[in-house]
Write a protein that holds these residues in place. Sequence first.
Motif, mmCIF file in Angstrom:
data_model
loop_
_atom_site.group_PDB
_atom_site.id
_atom_site.type_symbol
_atom_site.label_atom_id
_atom_site.label_comp_id
_atom_site.label_asym_id
_atom_site.label_seq_id
_atom_site.Cartn_x
_atom_site.Cartn_y
_atom_site.Cartn_z
ATOM 1 N N PHE A 1 0.891 -1.275 -0.129
ATOM 2 C CA PHE A 1 -0.130 -0.030 -0.119
ATOM 3 C C PHE A 1 0.979 1.353 0.050
ATOM 4 N N ILE B 1 -2.146 5.841 -1.027
ATOM 5 C CA ILE B 1 -3.453 5.398 -0.047
ATOM 6 C C ILE B 1 -4.115 6.951 -0.214
ATOM 7 N N PRO C 1 2.748 4.400 4.090
ATOM 8 C CA PRO C 1 2.834 4.599 2.500
ATOM 9 C C PRO C 1 3.788 5.588 2.076
ATOM 10 N N LEU D 1 -3.524 4.822 9.499
ATOM 11 C CA LEU D 1 -3.143 4.429 8.374
ATOM 12 C C LEU D 1 -1.524 4.750 8.064
ATOM 13 N N LEU E 1 -4.878 1.743 -2.267
ATOM 14 C CA LEU E 1 -5.891 1.432 -1.084
ATOM 15 C C LEU E 1 -6.729 2.917 -1.143
ATOM 16 N N LEU F 1 -0.147 9.998 1.172
ATOM 17 C CA LEU F 1 -1.518 9.837 1.883
ATOM 18 C C LEU F 1 -2.235 10.971 1.512
ATOM 19 N N THR G 1 -4.190 4.261 -7.496
ATOM 20 C CA THR G 1 -3.965 3.987 -5.915
ATOM 21 C C THR G 1 -3.965 2.719 -5.557
ATOM 22 N N THR H 1 -9.758 4.187 1.033
ATOM 23 C CA THR H 1 -10.566 3.840 2.114
ATOM 24 C C THR H 1 -11.096 4.831 3.113
ATOM 25 N N GLU I 1 -7.419 8.551 1.526
ATOM 26 C CA GLU I 1 -8.692 8.539 2.824
ATOM 27 C C GLU I 1 -9.741 9.351 2.264
#
Length: 267
Positions: A46, A49, A69, A63, A124, A72, A122, A126, A51
């Motif tokens: 990952f 990421i 990562p 995370l 992940l 992020l 991407t 989430t 979010e």
Amino acid sequence: MDKRLIAERFAKARGTYNREARVQQQVAEKMMRLVLQHSGTHPDRFRRIVEFGCGTGSYSSILLHTLKPETLLLNDLCPEMEECVENLPSAGGSPQAGPSAGGTVVRFRAGDAEELDFPTGTDLLTSCSTLQWFTDPAAFFARSRRFLKPDGILAFTTFGPSNMHEIRSLTGHGLDYLPLDEIQRLVALHFDVRYAAEEVVSLPFADPTAVLRHLKLTGVTGTEKRTWTRRRLQAFSEDYTRRFARPDGKVTLTYHPIYIIAQNKSL
């Protein structure tokens, strides 16, 4: 759904959310455990990421420090949430400043996740405790697939129909929560569902007024526009106590978390 009002109330509660949102914090911690168990890949994979609905950054911190990562990207409907996550990196400045000491570039982007385009490639995508506020989850699932790598992971929590049923039954106001099987069906149109589960959590409060205070301090009152007059509050408290009191005299508020982890289907 009045997203302007939703954003306004979450923005007002940003200073008290972390203290009051006990269930949401537990959900975020469990979500990370499930991602590690059911994503079918090593967490080191990952690297990128996103979010959505990061709020005050409780899940964001998990995370960052668990997955470490390369990038992020944090998104929220409320621009004010940037001040809550600006010190998220362990060192190295704000989300706009670039890499932290751990090597993660953390950035913040305000806006409606149902309308924004997130970076392609991407690993992940989430979120925790956000999707219940979406106007059209089905359309979001269809769109989100193109942001992920072919084997990328969509992992999120939301809430089901029993969520805060006490409030809905007494006020007639609340979100239209989708049941687990319907969410799973919508996700499966575009993803391979690797994990789907739900649970019910009952929180005790001293009295109905404490329940309302809890909701206000977490910001989750975005669908209620009526004024709480003294007469209305008294009637609400009496009905709440009569219907939802425990043997010890406290009253309950129900949360109904749903967990979904899915992998992008091969293109």
